[in-house]
Structure formats: C-alpha cells, structure tokens
Design an enzyme around this catalytic site. Structure first.
Site, mmCIF file in Angstrom:
data_model
loop_
_atom_site.group_PDB
_atom_site.id
_atom_site.type_symbol
_atom_site.label_atom_id
_atom_site.label_comp_id
_atom_site.label_asym_id
_atom_site.label_seq_id
_atom_site.Cartn_x
_atom_site.Cartn_y
_atom_site.Cartn_z
ATOM 1 N N TYR B 116 0.960 -1.282 0.092
ATOM 2 C CA TYR B 116 0.159 0.020 -0.085
ATOM 3 C C TYR B 116 0.808 1.228 0.028
ATOM 4 O O TYR B 116 1.993 1.434 0.856
ATOM 5 C CB TYR B 116 -0.918 0.013 1.196
ATOM 6 C CG TYR B 116 -1.516 1.252 1.524
ATOM 7 C CD1 TYR B 116 -3.101 1.586 0.903
ATOM 8 C CD2 TYR B 116 -1.109 2.532 2.098
ATOM 9 C CE1 TYR B 116 -3.785 2.414 1.073
ATOM 10 C CE2 TYR B 116 -2.091 3.606 2.377
ATOM 11 C CZ TYR B 116 -3.202 3.464 1.661
ATOM 12 O OH TYR B 116 -3.886 4.702 1.859
ATOM 13 N N GLU B 204 -4.145 7.589 -4.080
ATOM 14 C CA GLU B 204 -3.812 6.117 -3.031
ATOM 15 C C GLU B 204 -3.713 4.868 -3.861
ATOM 16 O O GLU B 204 -4.565 4.718 -4.799
ATOM 17 C CB GLU B 204 -5.112 5.876 -2.030
ATOM 18 C CG GLU B 204 -5.148 4.689 -1.245
ATOM 19 C CD GLU B 204 -6.363 4.721 -0.436
ATOM 20 O OE1 GLU B 204 -7.456 4.597 -1.143
ATOM 21 O OE2 GLU B 204 -6.221 4.519 0.760
#
Lengths: 292, 393
Positions: B116, B204
């Site tokens: 991530y 993101e």
C-alpha cells in the site's frame, strides 16, 4: 488594547481596483480604518476614491506610505503570489480574503511564512476587526461594539452570529478574528487563543470551529493547561456526512478524523463551555463566566 | 471530484507510473480488440462506475458481478456485451444502481505480494506525507487501527519534494527486494510528480503489487483532486462524469452554488459554509432532518438565489424550507428578491420559514412583507429551527 489591529494600523489593499476589492476597501474606510495605499499591477499612479494612491508593487506602497498591514482581494490564480509579495515587502500583517486558493500554493506560502516575520490571517476568511478602531475585511461593521470579549472562528457568518448574540446581550468585543476555512491557513485557533490570553483588554472569548483537521483539539489542549480566561466554544458540522467537503475546503471528515463529536469532547475536557446550538454561543460564554 | 478507474489508468500512464496494460471499451467489439492486443495474457473485464463493491454487485439484467476474469478475446467480448448499457447495483450505489457505459479490459497479473502507498497533504504540518504499508489490498483504516506499527509515514519537504533517498527508504520499509529497488523508486518518484503536477489532495495506490513475473505495478489507484485547483487542469476537469453525480448537485453546480444533497425533509438555504453546517445541526437538534447543505455564498445574485430555490423545491422529499441569512457581503434584500422571483416562477407548495439578519435587513423584510407571499418569519436561528421542524412534521 486589542490584538493584531488598532487605531495605528495603516492598511494597504491588494486588488483595490477590482469590484469586491474596491467595495470593501471603501467600507473599511467608512468604518474608520486608515487605508493608506492600494496595489494593482499596471494601475500605478491612479488614485482610489480620489485620495488613496495606487501602486504597481507592494514594495513601492510600503516605501511610500509605511503601510503595516495588507488586505488581499486578488483572485485565486494570483492570490498566493500576492501573499508572497506582501511577505517579501516585510508587511507585518497580511489578511487574505480570497476563497479558492489551491492547497499546493498555500503549502508553499506556508513554507515562506515560516522564514519571515509576517503574520498571515486566512485565506478564505472574513478578516479581522477591533470594533471602533480598525476593520480589515468583509464583515458588517455595524453589528460590532467595542468591549472585552474576543471571538476566533473558521467561519465568517458564524462569527457574525456570535457577535450579534454578544452585542444584543450588551457585550462588546475586543477583537474578532476570522482565521478562514481552508485546510492550510496562516494563523491557527491556537495562535489567536494565545494572543487573547495575553491581551489585557480581552476578558473572555468564544472559539468557533468546525469539522476537519485537529486545530480545535490542539487549541483546547492548550486552553485546558494554560488559559486563565473563561472560554466558550461551538463546533459546526455534527450532521455533515463523512467524506464530503462542506463548502469550506477544510471542512471534511475523512478516515474518521476531524469529527464534530471528537472536537466537542476535546473542548469539554479542557473546561470550555460548549454551545449546544449555534443560537447558544453568547449564552454559553455567559454561563462559563458565571461558573467562575 | 471522482474519476473512473480507466481515467486513473490514463493519468498513471501519462506520468510513467507502472500499472497493468489494457484499455477502455464502449462496445463489445472494442473490448475484443483490446483483448486481442493483450494476446496470451490473462484478462480482466471491469465495469466502469464510481461506486465501490463492483465485484460483488449484480446487474439489473440478472448478470452477476461487475468484475470478471477471462482468457480469450471472444470471452472479453461476451462479458462486455453483458455489462455495457446495463445498470449495476452495488452496496454503494443504492437500489437505483449506475448505468455502465464503459468497461476496462486489462491484463490480469499474478500477484506475489500486495503493498500500500498513498500520498496526501498533511494539514497538521502543511506538507505532503507518504503513507506506506506492507499490508496492501486491505482496508487501510482497519490496518491502522489494529496494527498501527505496520503503517509508515515519510514527511516530504514541500520545497524539496520527494528525494531519491526517501524513495529508497520507502522501498526498504515495504520490504521490496534489491532487484526491484530501481523500478520501485522510479514508480514512487513518478507518482509524486503526478501528485504535485495534478494538484491531488490524495492519491492512493492499493494494492501496489509485486507480480509473480517480478515486476512492481500500481494495480489500482484512487485520486482526490483539490477542487480549488481544477481551474488550471482542464484535462482533469474533462474527466468529470455528471451521470455519476447527484442530479440536484449537478444542477446546483451549474449556478455555482455550493450544494450537497442529504436524505432529510427540511431544505435549507444559508449564506456561509459555517452557518450552513450549523443550520443543519440545529435542525437536527430540534428533531428534524436536513435535506441538504446549501451555501449561497457571499456574492450570490438574485438569479442564483432563484435557481437555488428551484433546486430545493424540486426535491420531492422536502416538506418545508428554511432560509437562514446573516447578511455580511450578502445583502438581505437580494435574498428576499430571489425568494420572490423563485416563487413567481414555481408556485411554492410547502411551508417556508425565513430568518433574515444583517446587511439591508429592513429592506429585505419589507420586500417579503409586501410581496404577499405566504411565509413564516423567525426572530433568530433557534426560533427559525423550531418553526421549520414544526412545519415539516
């Protein structure tokens, strides 16, 4: 005494020949603010309202008139540059009214501010007023009365609401500061809270916040530990849906952070009397004063 | 503003951020063509709507799932034909669902490890921050809650930007093997370039993947853009898809009104964002439910106020309207004239409570009183809230 602005403030207006810049420069002059200069690049040599000289650059205005504060009405694409120009010219107090400045521009302005001795109020704010002495901004002057209660807020109209409630209950204001609704601003709640705490003419104050960020929590923590004066607070946005930007660029609850509930709890933990509704702000302060 | 997955992919491509190869199709034939160009690779066909939960959603024509794996161009064509022009319902769309007019046809990579990475502007430090975690592919908020030690933050100096050593540090924190260090750093640097150049408030990547074939790729990217900066990004503004938005909000944005639709039955028209939020709060406090957030702003003219009123009235759920104005820049007589004009244009079928205070308040009240409009006046914000809640009940 008051904070930031008084009878000795000598004001420059950047964007004085624009529609809203001109309108509000005039209304500040009518209130009694010493508007000593204007800046609009390319319009140097003109006069505003046949008495205020207009310059091409802030540096010229500073050198020629000794202005020590500026009010910025430049539209968003050029607003950050105008703030940087004011900082470069050494203007002590920079009040930026402009709404809609990109966050990345403000990030760079903030970095420049930290290396300077200038203070920025705003952007996206109604400005600052010491009633009866000096008004820099777009607030309706007539609702204010000179007095001893300070007001600091991220929202313009909520500030007017609080001032109105105070004035109609016979309480005047020392200084009212609108710090603006953007995620990155020049002056925080905490900065103003410290000034009110040190100002002999401010006996109590109201701190108005809203969802988003953690500035209210930081100010509340400091108040709980250090503030000797009665404080009331209000937080707007308890009913705002998460993830949506509520008008102000900074008013957004994201990832469970910046909720009204969290802020209200932080204020209460610091001994601040929290108004249950926006109609209760002045009464909340009066309750807090009574409590001692 | 939200953008589609295929638009996000276009941005990643433009800035050289490695992602999966593929393209967007509006017809089954186009889908087949893209699949053919990806010959020999495993494929995925994904319905393009803004809502999440596409994989588990189902179409109103009975077809299950908005995300499907396949192997051949013929299969891709068949899947596209079942999705295009159909309405997809997911847990985020509500019962109405969303019309699918495009599908993304992309290579389906085999994943070795999911990571991530996100970049955002940190309000507390007024600077960008990179958030990274080895726990990719999951809900990052849950990871942050249960295992905060697995979330890493790297602060970026806004004047310097992301430095090469910080990219290497990130790669190490993510456990990226030495052989992938260079491509990983290139990906981070290009992503940062995109983040700044496009005025993102957040980007993101979840997951960022290491593939079985030994590549590092941004498999899914979500963007949030700074609305204040869209004026300098006509290319990004062109990505706006109004069919994905609340029609009330689309109508309001045409008149430059700050409107957010909610589910209650008391409409409000307020000046100033703070007062607008506080008005919603006091309606709730008095036992009502706000139908919207609406800030007409400081500089609104009669025309905008009239448009605002039409939008409020057009919402069939609305049982009463509250106008709460504290005139600063906004003059009360402008609001009053806007209300009068709107009620001439569309008959006012529901109760209206008006509270005016501030600049030109006497002129505003006089206009309303002389207009013959049926309305309830309120003395202050608390009185206004009580009256409107009673009127809607």
């Amino acid at each position: 005494m008051s904070i930031l602005v008084d009878k000795n403030t000598r004001l420059l207006v950047q964007g004085i020949t624009g529609k809203s810049g001109g309108f509000h420069a005039k209304s500040c002059m009518d209130y009694g603010t010493h508007v000593v200069a204007g800046v609009t690049p390319g319009r140097g040599g003109e006069t505003f309202e046949s008495k205020v000289p207009v310059y091409d650059t802030v540096m010229e205005a500073r050198t020629q008139t000794g202005c020590n504060a500026t009010m910025i009405f430049v539209p968003p694409p050029g607003a950050a540059d105008s703030i940087l120009e004011a900082i470069d010219a050494g203007i002590e107090l920079v009040v930026c009214i402009t709404e809609g400045i990109p966050v990345i521009d403000m990030m760079r302005v903030k970095a420049a501010l930290q290396k300077s001795s200038s203070r920025l109020i705003g952007p996206n704010c109604p400005g600052i007023i010491t009633p009866g002495a000096c008004k820099i901004g777009i607030m309706p002057g007539y609702i204010h009365n000179p007095g001893k209660v300070g007001v600091v807020s991220r929202s313009g109209t909520l500030t007017y609401e609080a001032v109105w409630q105070l004035s109609s209950r016979g309480h005047g204001q020392s200084t009212c500061v609108g710090i603006g609704g953007d995620p990155i601003n020049g002056t925080s709640h905490l900065d103003v809270v410290k000034m009110f705490n040190d100002d002999p003419n401010t006996e109590a104050f109201i701190m108005i916040g809203e969802i988003g960020g953690s500035a209210e929590e930081e100010a509340a923590e400091w108040i709980g530990k250090n503030c000797k004066k009665p404080v009331a607070g209000f937080i707007a946005g308890a009913t705002a849906p998460p993830g949506r930007r509520m008008g102000h660029a900074g008013a957004i609850v994201s990832g469970g952070q910046g909720t009204a509930q969290g802020k209200i709890e932080a204020l209460q933990a610091a001994g601040i009397e929290v108004a249950a509704t926006p109609a209760d702000m002045a009464d909340a302060l009066l309750r807090r004063i009574k409590r001692g | 503003m939200n953008i589609h997955e295929y638009q996000a992919k276009e941005l990643l491509d433009k800035y050289g951020v490695a992602n999966s190869s593929g393209g967007v199709a509006s017809t089954p034939e186009e889908a087949e063509k893209i699949a053919t160009s990806l010959a020999g690779k495993n494929l995925v066909v994904k319905a393009q709507v803004h809502a999440g939960g596409r994989g588990k959603g189902s179409f109103k024509n009975g077809f299950k799932g908005g995300v499907h794996l396949c192997k051949t161009p013929a299969e891709a064509r068949d899947l596209a034909s079942k999705m295009l022009g159909q309405t997809l319902v997911t847990h985020q769309t509500g019962e109405a669902g969303r019309l699918v007019s495009k599908v993304l046809v992309a290579e389906s990579v085999e994943i070795e490890k999911e990571l991530y990475i996100a970049m955002l502007i940190d309000r507390a430090t007024s600077a960008p921050v990179v958030v990274a975690s080895t726990e990719g592919g999951m809900d990052i908020e849950a990871v942050a809650e249960k295992t905060p030690e697995k979330i890493h933050h790297i602060a970026i100096d806004p004047l310097l930007g992301l430095q090469p050593y910080q990219s290497r540090k990130l790669a190490k924190l993510l456990g990226i093997p030495a052989a992938l260090l260079k491509p990983a750093c290139a990906l981070f640097e290009n992503l940062y370039r995109l983040f700044i150049a496009c005025d993102c408030s957040m980007v993101e990547v979840n997951p960022l993947v290491i593939t079985k074939s030994g590549d590092i790729r941004a498999l899914d990217a979500k963007f949030n853009f700074d609305d204040n900066a869209l004026f300098r990004h006509p290319d990004i503004l062109a990505y706006r898809d109004i069919t994905e938005e609340d029609p009330r909000e689309v109508e309001a944005s045409k008149s430059n009104l700050n409107y957010i639709g909610l589910d209650g039955n008391i409409a409000c028209l307020v000046n100033g964002a703070g007062l607008a939020m506080a008005t919603m709060d006091i309606i709730k406090h008095c036992g009502g439910e706000p139908a919207n957030f609406l800030d007409v702003g400081g500089g609104a003219n009669e025309q905008q106020v009239t448009e605002a009123f039409k939008i409020l009235i057009s919402d069939k759920k609305v049982k009463a309207i509250l106008v709460n104005i504290f005139g600063g820049i906004m003059k009360c007589d402008i609001i009053a004239q806007g209300i009068i004009n709107a009620s001439k244009a569309v008959s006012l079928p529901i109760p209206l409570v008006v509270r005016l205070e501030g600049t030109n308040v006497d002129a505003g009240r006089k206009l309303l009183a002389e207009s013959g409009l049926e309305l309830t006046t309120a003395t202050d914000i608390a009185d206004a809230a009580k009256k409107v809640v009673a009127a809607a009940a």
